[in-house]
Enzyme design. Sequence first.
Site, PDB file in Angstrom:
ATOM      1  N   CYS A 382      -3.487  -4.885   9.648  1.00 49.45           N
ATOM      2  CA  CYS A 382      -2.185  -5.365  10.476  1.00 49.45           C
ATOM      3  C   CYS A 382      -2.425  -5.689  11.849  1.00 49.45           C
ATOM      4  O   CYS A 382      -3.191  -6.212  12.415  1.00 49.45           O
ATOM      5  CB  CYS A 382      -0.944  -4.700   9.958  1.00 49.45           C
ATOM      6  N   HIS A 508      -1.266  -4.847   3.896  1.00 53.77           N
ATOM      7  CA  HIS A 508      -1.590  -3.350   4.048  1.00 53.77           C
ATOM      8  C   HIS A 508      -2.118  -2.926   2.642  1.00 53.77           C
ATOM      9  O   HIS A 508      -1.306  -2.502   1.805  1.00 53.77           O
ATOM     10  CB  HIS A 508      -0.204  -2.705   4.148  1.00 53.77           C
ATOM     11  N   GLU A 510      -3.705  -0.164   2.076  1.00 52.71           N
ATOM     12  CA  GLU A 510      -3.646   1.264   1.734  1.00 52.71           C
ATOM     13  C   GLU A 510      -2.175   1.262   0.785  1.00 52.71           C
ATOM     14  O   GLU A 510      -2.161   2.341   0.129  1.00 52.71           O
ATOM     15  CB  GLU A 510      -3.480   1.962   2.863  1.00 52.71           C
TER      16      GLU A 510
HETATM   17  N1  GLN Z   1       3.308  -5.160  15.597  1.00 51.68           N
HETATM   18  C1  GLN Z   1       2.462  -6.092  14.420  1.00 51.68           C
HETATM   19  C2  GLN Z   1       3.718  -7.074  13.717  1.00 51.68           C
HETATM   20  O1  GLN Z   1       4.731  -6.942  13.752  1.00 51.68           O
HETATM   21  C3  GLN Z   1       1.750  -5.498  13.429  1.00 51.68           C
HETATM   22  C4  GLN Z   1       2.691  -4.740  12.431  1.00 51.68           C
HETATM   23  C5  GLN Z   1       1.920  -3.602  11.645  1.00 51.68           C
HETATM   24  O2  GLN Z   1       0.724  -3.356  12.134  1.00 51.68           O
HETATM   25  N2  GLN Z   1       2.603  -3.179  10.653  1.00 51.68           N
HETATM   26  O3  GLN Z   1       3.141  -8.146  13.509  1.00 51.68           O
END
Ligand code: GLN
Length: 551
Positions: A382, A508, A510
Amino acid sequence: MAKYIFVTGGVTSSLGKGIIAASLAKLLQARGLKVTIQKFDPYINVDPGTLNPYEHGECFVTEDGAETDLDLGHYERFLNINTSQANNVTTGRIYQTVINREREGDYLGKTVQVVPHITDEIKRRMLLLGQKDEYDIVITEIGGTVGDIESLPFIEAVRQLQWELPEEDCLIMHLTLVPYLKAAKELKTKPTQQSVKLMSANGVHPDIIVCRTEHPLNDEIKRKIALFCNVKTEAVIESADASTIYEVPILMLREKLDLIVLKKLNITQFAEADLTKWKQFLDKVRHPAKKVTIGLIGKYIELQDAYKSILESFIHAGSVNDCKVYVVNVHSENITAENVDEKLNGLDGLLVAPGFGFRGIEGKIIAVKFAREKKLPFFGICLGMQMAAIEFARNVLNISDANSTEMEADTPNPVIDMMQEQKEISMKGGTMRLGSYPCSIKERTLAFEIYKTNQIFERHRHRWEFNNKYLAEFENAGMIASGVNDQTGLVEIMEINSHPFFIGVQFHPELKSTVENPHPIFVHFIKAAKTYSAKDYPETIVSENIASQLS
Ligand code: GLN
């Protein structure tokens, strides 16, 4: 009709109620029963999505896009099932429903009160999953500790259900602490007695008492707890400290927790507990042949719970690779261009963690550069993928002012920009791009080698995305989008094809790794780290920072 098990906690928080609940669920599942678990949290946030990870640890996300307590992660990892919006309920959500109904006029003429209106809504939600005819058993973990003001309505709802449900359809399991007093060389049962008394004062009587302890409970202690707490001796369960959470189901099996539950619930049809796969997994976790050292670059590293799912995914992937994964936490705020070599030397792989806001991002970018140049296995999740894109833009494409509009709203080169649909949203709760979305994978890429399929589904939680205006430039220079959402064109996976293992994902992974289904990216990442560590790098000296964390 499903049967219901309620799990409460006493004496103190952090006893591992979620793990005990998940372990019991695992044992019942291993005996052939269909089980699900839900968590009821007494705080007023509608969901934990708006909480800082320092407050409540990681925010877990379900397939259907619910932002939930991290215990749901344990439930999914133990049971290999998907949970949903219905599996996590907070006081905030209960009140929101009741207040909305009051505004609609559903209670016209009545005074809306905690009892019965709030407790009715709690009970309705407690029974909801059991009415779907999908489960034999629904386990409900009540967050917080008995005696807390805010958990009272939940305990009251359990009290009512204890009478409303047939006796053999309802069971209450209470988790307490039996502390050891070193000076007296004795285990003390008084906190357990008092905690059960507190429950009784609220009209709820536990059927089973699980005692967390650092020392074995002898028969005499068990008899004493049984006597004072009004349960059978066999229903006093020892829960000793375990070397890994994945050992807890085995410990509970040894204590016959599942058999006591089956007896009370009058379930007579069940199989021998089949934990073959689980035990094989555990054996590899306990006796790994090799080891790798992975740097976790994040800004919430002081709190292990902030990256719970990532750490657990490493354990799953380590087991598949027959190796122990040592995770070295590196605070991204402490990484500078001057000290990066010293800080990250000796690692076999680098994971740049998810996150929000600008704090620590420059350190993450420097870490990405280190991994890219040194051909160290790299995995960005992310925000980690977004930082990899910014690093590539700045240092390979020579766009020195490349940035994300999250960090610099008016950056001239927004390589990472806010998703179009997010631009009109001002409400913060539950409004990110959340939950499962499809992603198409290009063939002859690292992503394809990992997934071995063209179509995947992964879970998301973000507002920003890779800016496709820059894609051609990136791809010409060797950083490609190997996974894309076909409907929206959003870039979901990026990789550098001249690097042995460099992958960044907008989703994600994970959140989908379980004991029985370790996530393929984690599995391949650890495999790449193993290959890297096997190479002869005589110049590699483990830095002091890493050595101190390994000792
Ligand atoms: N802050 C970034 C976004 O909102 C990444 C979010 C995250 O790592 N879950 O796109």
